[in-house]
Design an enzyme around this catalytic site. Structure first.
Site, PDB file in Angstrom:
ATOM      1  N   TYR A 134       0.850  -1.198   0.000  1.00  0.00           N
ATOM      2  CA  TYR A 134       0.000   0.000   0.000  1.00  0.00           C
ATOM      3  C   TYR A 134       0.879   1.239   0.000  1.00  0.00           C
ATOM      4  O   TYR A 134       1.871   1.305   0.721  1.00  0.00           O
ATOM      5  CB  TYR A 134      -0.867   0.014   1.263  1.00  0.00           C
ATOM      6  CG  TYR A 134      -1.677   1.278   1.447  1.00  0.00           C
ATOM      7  CD1 TYR A 134      -3.001   1.338   1.042  1.00  0.00           C
ATOM      8  CD2 TYR A 134      -1.120   2.418   2.039  1.00  0.00           C
ATOM      9  CE1 TYR A 134      -3.753   2.501   1.212  1.00  0.00           C
ATOM     10  CE2 TYR A 134      -1.857   3.579   2.199  1.00  0.00           C
ATOM     11  CZ  TYR A 134      -3.175   3.612   1.789  1.00  0.00           C
ATOM     12  OH  TYR A 134      -3.917   4.755   1.949  1.00  0.00           O
ATOM     13  N   GLU A 160      -3.771   7.431  -4.019  1.00  0.00           N
ATOM     14  CA  GLU A 160      -3.717   6.199  -3.242  1.00  0.00           C
ATOM     15  C   GLU A 160      -3.557   5.006  -4.178  1.00  0.00           C
ATOM     16  O   GLU A 160      -4.350   4.842  -5.107  1.00  0.00           O
ATOM     17  CB  GLU A 160      -4.995   6.042  -2.407  1.00  0.00           C
ATOM     18  CG  GLU A 160      -4.947   4.859  -1.457  1.00  0.00           C
ATOM     19  CD  GLU A 160      -6.237   4.709  -0.649  1.00  0.00           C
ATOM     20  OE1 GLU A 160      -7.326   4.659  -1.265  1.00  0.00           O
ATOM     21  OE2 GLU A 160      -6.142   4.632   0.596  1.00  0.00           O
TER      22      GLU A 160
END
Lengths: 387, 290
Positions: A109, A197
């Site tokens: 991530y 993101e």
């Protein structure tokens, strides 16, 4: 402003952020056509909506043949996709993104966003790819790496090295991470993003680093200098009344209650919603007419509130820049034109208050005038109940 | 007494020939603020009523001795306007304009800080020391001279609170709107610090809203460093998460920045929080035993 995954990947790609090959399709035939141009034999069909949690909701399908791509695309296009983020009403899928399937070794991530408290852009990374970062933050906060980037110098190589060490990226993959993260940062700054993101960021079995998903949000205040980003806006993904409001320069958010309200100033608008709720009512909307509203804008605001069919309406104005007589003229014009059929409570304070009150009084409209915020809230809650 | 401004503050208006700039420059003059000049590139040498207009801020400061500036220029030009004011060496910059890109603020803020300049805003109503000076767009009529300090992220909600105070006979030492953007020139804590140090301020009303951690930091500051009573109101209890409520900074994201959370922290730190926006004045009066 939000954009779709496929658009985010197209924005990020030129900055050096590696993304899988793929293309957009609005019909099963187009989906097959896109897949034919990809290496295969595995493809992924992904619903394009402005909400996360698509995988669990059935909006991401792995396909092992062109025929399967056609099938899955046919099933997905036109379906209403419900995910944790769409709410029970779901979202209509109008487009799918068809991508090459990757052999994934690891899911990570990485995100960049503004940290208001430090006034810096913060890079967040985690080994827990594919999970909601809020969940990781709540349960295993030690698994989130943070690099705070000084805006005057930008992201530095040591910060990339820190991230690589934390994520266990080495050799050629770490080399790619530098290009990837520096590109991501440049995209953030160049495009005035509010969020970038990448979840998951994947390492393939071959050691390549790619953005498997990508989400971007943009600073609405900076859109004036990014016509290319404005062109990516998808009105189908927005609440129609909110789109109409934006076109009139109004800040409007539709809510579930039945008491419409028209207020000047965001803080006072929130406080008005709060006090309606405090006295037992449910606000139907947030609406800030803004500081420089003219008669036409007030009228548009009124029409938008009425279009949501509230049981009663509260106008709460505290004149500063905004003059009460302008509001009063807009309210009267709108009420006359639209044909007001619900109780209207009006509270005017501040600049040109008396002028405004006089305009309302002379209009002959059935307006319930009040002095204070408490009286306003109590009166509109009573009116909404037909009392 | 007052904070940041007083009857001697000499004010420039950047963007004085625009609709809002001209209107509010006149309002400030009518209130008694010493508006000593205006700046609009291309309009230098002209006047707005009696106010001389200059080509640039440096020239305006040199000619008028201005030490503060009030910015009304459109958002795309705010970064430039603020940096020009920094360069000219004013002491106080008040940026009223709404819609300044947050990255422009990230670029500007360290420059302002390094120069030791106080900046209020952007996206704010300005500040007023009743009876002495008003810089910005606050409606003068609701304010009275007195001893209550007011600090707020909102505009109109501040007027609401001030009107309640005035109604109860509680005048204000200074009311400061710090603005609704995610990155503000001046924080709650800095304003609280100034009120604590101001002998003319007896108590402070703090008006916060959802988003960020500014209220939480303020709560900690009040407990550790303030002797004067502080009461608060937080707007946005009914705001849905993930939605920007008008102000760029008013958003609950990832479960943080909620009104309930802020109210809890404030109360945990001994700060009384008004239940409704209609009770702000009464809460302060009660706290002062009036």
């Amino acid at each position: 402003m939000k954009i779709h995954e496929y658009q985010a990947k197209a924005v990020l790609g030129p900055f050096g952020v590696a993304v899988p090959r793929g293309g957009i399709a609005t019909t099963p035939e187009e989906a097959v056509e896109v897949a034919r141009g990809l290496p295969g034999p595995v493809f992924v069909v992904k619903a394009q909506i402005h909400a996360g949690g698509r995988g669990k909701g059935g909006g991401v399908k792995v396909c092992r043949s062109l025929e399967e791509v056609r099938e899955k695309a046919a099933a997905m296009i036109g379906m209403t996709l419900r995910t944790v983020q769409t709410g029970p009403e779901g979202r209509l899928v109008r487009k799918v993104y068809v991508e090459e399937g990757l052999e994934i070794a690891r899911e990570l991530y990485v995100a960049m966003l503004l940290d208001r408290e430090t006034r810096r852009i913060v890079l967040m990374a985690s080994t827990e790819g594919g999970m909601e970062i809020e969940e990781v933050a709540a349960h295993t906060p030690e698994k989130i790496l943070r690099e705070s980037i000084d805006f005057s110098v930008g992201i530095q190589p040591f910060q990339v090295r820190n991230v690589c060490r934390g994520l266990g990226l080495t050799g050629a993959t770490a080399q790619q991470a530098r290009t990837f993260l520096e590109g991501m940062y440049r995209a953030f700054v160049d495009k005035d993003a509010s969020l970038v993101e990448i979840n998951p960021l994947v390492v393939t079995r071959g050691g390549d680093l790619l953005a498997l998903d990508a989400k971007m949000g943009f600073d609405d205040n900076a859109l004036f200098r990014h016509p290319d980003i404005v062109a990516l806006r998808d009105l189908d993904e927005e609440e129609p009344l909110e789109v109409r409001a934006t076109d009139h320069g109004l800040s409007y958010i539709k809510l579930d209650g039945d008491i419409g309200n028209l207020v000047n100033g965001a803080g006072l608008a929130m406080a008005t919603m709060d006090i309606i709720k405090y006295f037992g009512g449910e606000p139907a909307n947030f609406l800030d007419v803004g500081g420089s509203a003219d008669k036409a804008r007030v009228k548009a605001a009124f029409e938008i509130i009425l279009a949501d069919r509230p049981k009663a309406i509260l106008v709460n104005i505290f004149g500063g820049i905004m003059k009460c007589d302008i509001i009063a003229e807009g309210v009267v014009a709108a009420a006359r034109e639209v044909g007001l059929d619900v109780p209207l409570v009006v509270r005017l304070q501040g600049t040109n208050r008396d002028l405004g009150r006089e305009i309302l009084r002379q209009s002959g409209l059935a307006i319930i005038p009040v002095e204070t915020m408490r009286e306003a809230a109590e009166a509109v809650v009573r009116a909404s109940r037909g009392e | 007494m007052s904070i940041f401004i007083d009857e001697n503050t000499r004010v420039l208006v950047q963007g004085i020939t625009g609709t809002a700039g001209a209107f509010h420059a006149r309002q400030m003059v009518a209130y008694g603020t010493r508006v000593v000049g205006g700046v609009t590139p291309g309009k230098g040498g002209t006047r707005l009523d009696d106010i001389p207009i200059f080509e640039g801020v440096r020239e305006a400061v040199r000619e008028t001795g201005a030490d503060a500036t009030c910015i009304f220029v459109p958002a795309p030009f705010c970064k430039d306007a603020i940096l020009e004011a920094v360069d000219a060496g004013v002491r106080l910059i008040v940026c009223i304009t709404e819609g300044m890109p947050v990255l422009d603020m990230l670029a500007v803020k360290p420059v302002v800080d390094r120069a030791g300049i106080r900046m209020i805003g952007p996206n704010c109503p300005g500040l007023i020391s009743p009876g002495k000076c008003k810089i910005g767009i606050l409606p003068a009529s609701v304010h009275r001279p007195g001893t209550i300090g007011v600090v707020s992220r909102s505009g109109t909600l501040t007027y609401e609170a001030v009107a309640q105070l005035t109604e109860l006979g509680l005048g204000q030492s200074t009311a400061v709107g710090i603005g609704g953007d995610p990155v503000a020139g001046t924080s709650f804590v800095e304003v609280l610090e100034a009120f604590e140090a101001d002998p003319g301020t007896e108590g402070v009303v703090l008006i916060g809203e959802i988003g960020g951690q500014a209220e939480e930091k303020a709560a900690a500051f009040v407990r550790e460093h303030m002797t004067k009573p502080v009461v608060a109101f937080i707007a946005g209890r009914t705001a849905p998460p993930g939605r920007r409520m008008g102000h760029a900074g008013a958003i609950v994201s990832g479960g943080s920045g909620t009104a309930e959370g802020k109210i809890q922290v404030l109360r945990d730190h001994g700060i009384e929080v008004a239940d409704t926006p209609a009770d702000i004045g009464a809460t302060m009066a009660r706290r002062l035993g009036r």
